[in-house]
Design an enzyme around this catalytic site. Sequence first.
Site, PDB file in Angstrom:
ATOM      1  N   HIS A   1     112.896  94.134  -3.995  1.00 41.25           N
ATOM      2  CA  HIS A   1     111.765  93.546  -3.264  1.00 41.25           C
ATOM      3  C   HIS A   1     111.691  94.225  -1.895  1.00 41.25           C
ATOM      4  CE1 HIS A   1     108.611  90.887  -2.291  1.00 41.25           C
ATOM      5  NE2 HIS A   1     109.232  89.727  -2.290  1.00 41.25           N
TER       6      HIS A   1
ATOM      7  N   GLN B   1     109.922  92.607   1.190  1.00 37.15           N
ATOM      8  CA  GLN B   1     110.681  91.508   1.788  1.00 37.15           C
ATOM      9  C   GLN B   1     111.763  92.058   2.719  1.00 37.15           C
ATOM     10  OE1 GLN B   1     110.140  88.025   1.270  1.00 37.15           O
ATOM     11  NE2 GLN B   1     111.411  88.043   3.101  1.00 37.15           N
TER      12      GLN B   1
HETATM   13  N1   CP Z   1     109.007  85.969  -0.578  1.00 33.93           N
HETATM   14  C1   CP Z   1     107.998  86.201  -1.437  1.00 33.93           C
HETATM   15  O1   CP Z   1     107.855  87.300  -1.974  1.00 33.93           O
HETATM   16  O2   CP Z   1     107.158  85.146  -1.612  1.00 33.93           O
HETATM   17  P1   CP Z   1     106.007  85.035  -2.720  1.00 33.93           P
HETATM   18  O3   CP Z   1     106.695  85.006  -4.054  1.00 33.93           O
HETATM   19  O4   CP Z   1     105.278  83.781  -2.391  1.00 33.93           O
HETATM   20  O5   CP Z   1     105.134  86.250  -2.625  1.00 33.93           O
HETATM   21  N1  NVA Z   2     114.410  86.181  -6.308  1.00 42.53           N
HETATM   22  C1  NVA Z   2     113.115  85.555  -6.321  1.00 42.53           C
HETATM   23  C2  NVA Z   2     112.322  86.034  -5.162  1.00 42.53           C
HETATM   24  C3  NVA Z   2     110.987  85.400  -5.005  1.00 42.53           C
HETATM   25  C4  NVA Z   2     110.219  85.949  -3.845  1.00 42.53           C
HETATM   26  C5  NVA Z   2     112.416  85.844  -7.629  1.00 42.53           C
HETATM   27  O1  NVA Z   2     112.532  86.969  -8.129  1.00 42.53           O
HETATM   28  O2  NVA Z   2     111.767  84.956  -8.159  1.00 42.53           O
END
Ligand code: CP
Ligand code: NVA
Length: 296
Positions: free
Chosen positions: A123, A126
Amino acid sequence: MNHRHLVDIASLGAPTLRHILGLSTATPQPLLDGKGAALIFEKPSNRTRHSMEMAVVQLGGHPVYTRGEEIGFDVRETVEDITKIMAGYHAVLAARVFSHSVIERMVACDVVPVVNMLSDASHPLQALADIITMEEHCGPINTLTVAWLGDYNNVARSLAEAVCLLGGTISLGCPEDYNASQEEWARLMALGGSVRQSTDPMKAVEGAHVVHTDTWISMGQEAEAAERREIFSQYCVNDAVMANALPGAKFMHCMPAHRGEEVSAEVFDGASSLVIEQGHHRLTAARGALSWVQGA
Ligand code: CP
Ligand code: NVA
């Protein structure tokens, strides 16, 4: 590669990561003026969708939100056909996918910049926001020890890559089988910085300037929910855990959060919590990422 792609943090290298962080906090330039940005979501989102849509607008472009099932990666047509067609409409394709291999296949087409908006592996958007928030509130990353409690998941992996690349210390506190493998440990160490790991959450947060966590049940893992709640039950970030970190340590969480599971309500809503600032910096980070893939 003809285009810049944001797939994960490690592949950027430290100078490019620093450059993107600089673009993030700079005045937005009209790099997407009159251009489209496709935002494709195979999973739900609040922060990522809204921050990316608004970042596209701030850079002068037009975001087009599309649910994954509408275009049907490898169901309605192949990932490659979708990518090549959309490249004719948009200056950037961003996708939130179940399988990281979908992002890799989009990138392999190399017909338009691709941005990973979360996969099972990483991610990066993030992690950019996390670094911006920590440097604003806690100081340069190379002076910080950053603890992570819970699941060594997509968010943890990107955060660890960013902290290591920028010369900080990442301290992982995860249960056996949910931590970084020896191979993963070696990969992080090769990026720079330093890595600590313990299955004891109290030990993992010792000396930490910041304590991060995330849900124990990521999107797509709902069938494992009961088992995971049991396995992670000792890893809740509560007042006792925060008291074992450095005095004045901050708490961070990418959200969505589950009070009473991975974090207590007292910590999440308390004075040490940076979660709202962190969430708001998703917009800052999105501007930097989009600017960089457009060539800035
Ligand atoms: N932290 C994050 O990516 O949040 P969302 O899943 O709401 O986009
Ligand atoms: N680890 C979580 C992050 C969400 C933003 C997921 O993958 O669902």
